[in-house]
Design an enzyme around this catalytic site. Structure first.
Site, PDB file in Angstrom:
ATOM      1  N   GLU A 265       0.824  -1.220   0.000  1.00 37.59           N
ATOM      2  CA  GLU A 265       0.000   0.000   0.000  1.00 37.59           C
ATOM      3  C   GLU A 265       0.854   1.265   0.000  1.00 37.59           C
ATOM      4  O   GLU A 265       0.417   2.313  -0.460  1.00 37.59           O
ATOM      5  CB  GLU A 265      -0.951   0.024   1.210  1.00 37.59           C
ATOM      6  CG  GLU A 265      -2.221  -0.779   0.989  1.00 37.59           C
ATOM      7  CD  GLU A 265      -3.322  -0.483   2.006  1.00 37.59           C
ATOM      8  OE1 GLU A 265      -3.027   0.036   3.093  1.00 37.59           O
ATOM      9  OE2 GLU A 265      -4.483  -0.802   1.704  1.00 37.59           O
ATOM     10  N   HIS A 286       8.095 -26.712  -0.592  1.00 35.58           N
ATOM     11  CA  HIS A 286       7.465 -27.773  -1.376  1.00 35.58           C
ATOM     12  C   HIS A 286       6.406 -27.214  -2.320  1.00 35.58           C
ATOM     13  O   HIS A 286       5.545 -27.941  -2.786  1.00 35.58           O
ATOM     14  CB  HIS A 286       6.902 -28.838  -0.436  1.00 35.58           C
ATOM     15  CG  HIS A 286       7.971 -29.378   0.463  1.00 35.58           C
ATOM     16  ND1 HIS A 286       8.651 -30.541   0.215  1.00 35.58           N
ATOM     17  CD2 HIS A 286       8.528 -28.845   1.585  1.00 35.58           C
ATOM     18  CE1 HIS A 286       9.563 -30.734   1.152  1.00 35.58           C
ATOM     19  NE2 HIS A 286       9.510 -29.710   1.994  1.00 35.58           N
ATOM     20  N   LYS A 388     -13.386   0.819  -3.408  1.00 34.38           N
ATOM     21  CA  LYS A 388     -14.367   1.177  -2.371  1.00 34.38           C
ATOM     22  C   LYS A 388     -15.505   1.983  -2.999  1.00 34.38           C
ATOM     23  O   LYS A 388     -16.672   1.758  -2.706  1.00 34.38           O
ATOM     24  CB  LYS A 388     -13.703   2.025  -1.271  1.00 34.38           C
ATOM     25  CG  LYS A 388     -12.920   1.220  -0.250  1.00 34.38           C
ATOM     26  CD  LYS A 388     -12.507   2.117   0.912  1.00 34.38           C
ATOM     27  CE  LYS A 388     -11.654   1.389   1.920  1.00 34.38           C
ATOM     28  NZ  LYS A 388     -11.142   2.260   2.976  1.00 34.38           N
TER      29      LYS A 388
HETATM   30  O1  PA5 Z   1      -3.325   1.495   5.725  1.00 35.77           O
HETATM   31  C1  PA5 Z   1      -4.450   1.916   5.551  1.00 35.77           C
HETATM   32  O2  PA5 Z   1      -4.735   3.129   5.679  1.00 35.77           O
HETATM   33  C2  PA5 Z   1      -5.594   0.982   5.202  1.00 35.77           C
HETATM   34  O3  PA5 Z   1      -5.161  -0.321   5.007  1.00 35.77           O
HETATM   35  C3  PA5 Z   1      -6.635   0.993   6.316  1.00 35.77           C
HETATM   36  O4  PA5 Z   1      -6.059   0.590   7.517  1.00 35.77           O
HETATM   37  C4  PA5 Z   1      -7.832   0.084   5.978  1.00 35.77           C
HETATM   38  O5  PA5 Z   1      -8.393   0.419   4.736  1.00 35.77           O
HETATM   39  C5  PA5 Z   1      -8.916   0.193   7.066  1.00 35.77           C
HETATM   40  O6  PA5 Z   1      -9.357   1.511   7.171  1.00 35.77           O
HETATM   41  P1  PA5 Z   1     -10.168   2.029   8.400  1.00 35.77           P
HETATM   42  O7  PA5 Z   1      -9.318   1.961   9.615  1.00 35.77           O
HETATM   43  O8  PA5 Z   1     -10.537   3.438   8.061  1.00 35.77           O
HETATM   44  O9  PA5 Z   1     -11.384   1.148   8.538  1.00 35.77           O
END
Ligand code: PA5
Length: 406
Positions: A265, A286, A388
């Protein structure tokens, strides 16, 4: 913690231009530009919050059979990785920590709601945005269960969320639920040392003070973290675009998933970045091992080794299980290097809160540096937002259609 670059020597050297770039990045980090509050433990978690968490944990632990952690992405992977790596494989100890809201499996949720019947349940729902589909959907049903089951449900449900108004914030305020706030300048995947990660970890009985001390001990890790970041960058530039995060202790697999989320990310943007994959060994010797040895030359490994763990003495007394595990690790690293998959080996002295704190902090700094080196924003995730939005639009159509039919 030690890092061994012996198998990536040709990717290791930092040019003077890169040195200049790294100096600039270091200045950016030191100036604490936006979204960098995770760098300092004092802006990650206040001493007041720390006290509150510890007090809450010691109050809840003896009363609780099951502690549900509802969250996804950075809102659950940090605590999951620390709890699993520092807990025994098999334990009857209470509370049992169960993660939920990290997927949309109907059978998982219905089986969970059956499983928790008759047990003393506490819930921590964690969502910085306060509106993420998966945790909110699970939380709604769990919250309903809590309200129906416990007259004191308000004492049993804890909300961890961001500062902005949201669906979750509204419920928390309306029902006067205990609420912790995730600092605005810390993104989900960098939030393990905030209230988001630390409360579930403390509930599990792990010493969060030691975890934070480990992170603090790495405060000056910029030289090693930038060495890791630049070596990964050189590997990527040479076409090694898949990184297997290889573990030799199964309980570290959530740390590998946490690493995957952190790096994917942070860096997978603008058609750049390495694809991190989770590689549990010796299991995967394996399966994926074949590809890493003889497949396309697009791979490298970050191997996580633990020097001292609980060992098992084999009957013949010639070699212990851990010695054997390390022997395999060393031979595989050599063989894969020979086959074109080099590795960077990170060695932890032992599995302790202090060492895990060091590792996670070191990797966070490395991921951010790597993002800056690729000239992408390390702290956003525009790609995630695309799916999303599509789901949101389609869901609205779906619900409107369902209402029309009813
Ligand atoms: O690193 C990030 O920002 C994302 O992976 C969020 O943690 C994830 O989308 C969850 O978001 P939220 O805490 O708003 O539910």
């Amino acid at each position: 913690m030690k890092i061994n670059f012996d198998y990536v020597k040709e990717y290791h050297t930092i040019s003077s231009l890169e040195k200049e770039k790294l100096d600039h990045i270091q200045a950016q980090l030191e100036n604490k530009e936006s979204m960098l509050d995770w760098l300092d433990m004092d802006t990650s978690i206040s001493s007041l919050e720390l006290e509150e968490i510890q007090e809450l944990a010691s109050r809840i632990r003896p009363l609780c059979d099951i502690f549900l952690v509802v969250g996804i992405g950075g809102s659950y992977l940090g605590s999951k990785s620390v709890i699993e790596s520092l807990s025994p494989y098999f334990s009857k100890e209470k509370p049992e920590i169960i993660f939920v809201g990290h997927q949309l499996s109907g059978s998982y949720l219905s089986e969970l709601l059956e499983y928790i019947q008759g047990k003393s349940v506490y819930v921590n729902v964690i969502s910085k945005s306060g509106g993420t589909l998966e945790p909110i959907i699970s939380f709604q049903s769990i919250y309903q269960y809590m309200k129906e089951t416990y007259s004191n449900y308000q004492e049993r449900v804890i909300v961890t969320t961001g500062e902005s108004p949201s669906y979750l914030k509204e419920i928390a305020m309306k029902d006067q639920l205990k609420t912790f706030l995730i600092p605005s300048q810390i993104g989900g995947r960098y939030s393990v040392f905030t209230v988001a990660g630390l409360l579930p970890i403390a509930i599990s009985g792990i010493d969060i003070g030691q975890l934070i001390e480990g992170a603090r001990a790495e405060r000056n890790c910029f030289p090693e973290s930038s060495q890791y970041a630049i070596t990964r960058k050189h590997l990527e530039d040479d076409g090694k675009v898949v990184e297997a995060f290889t573990i030799y202790e199964e309980k570290l697999s959530s740390i590998a998933s946490w690493h995957q989320q952190l790096f994917a990310e942070t860096q997978g943007k603008n058609q750049k970045g390495i694809l991190p994959i989770v590689n549990p060994n010796t299991t995967n010797l394996h399966s994926l091992g074949q590809y890493l040895q003889e497949g396309r030359k697009i791979t490298f490994e970050t191997v996580l080794k633990v020097e001292n763990t609980k060992d098992f003495s084999l009957d013949h007394k010639l070699i212990t299980m851990n010695q054997l595990n390390h022997l395999v690790l060393n031979q595989v690293a050599g063989a894969h290097h020979h086959g074109g998959t080099p590795s960077i080996i990170i060695t932890l002295e032992e599995l302790s809160a202090f060492e895990i704190g060091k590792l996670l902090y070191f990797l966070e700094v490395s991921a951010a540096i790597g993002g800056y080196l690729l000239e992408v924003n390390p702290f956003d995730q525009p790609g995630v937002e695309i799916y999303k939005q599509r789901v949101k639009d389609e869901l609205e159509n779906y619900v409107a259609e369902a209402k029309r039919k009813n």
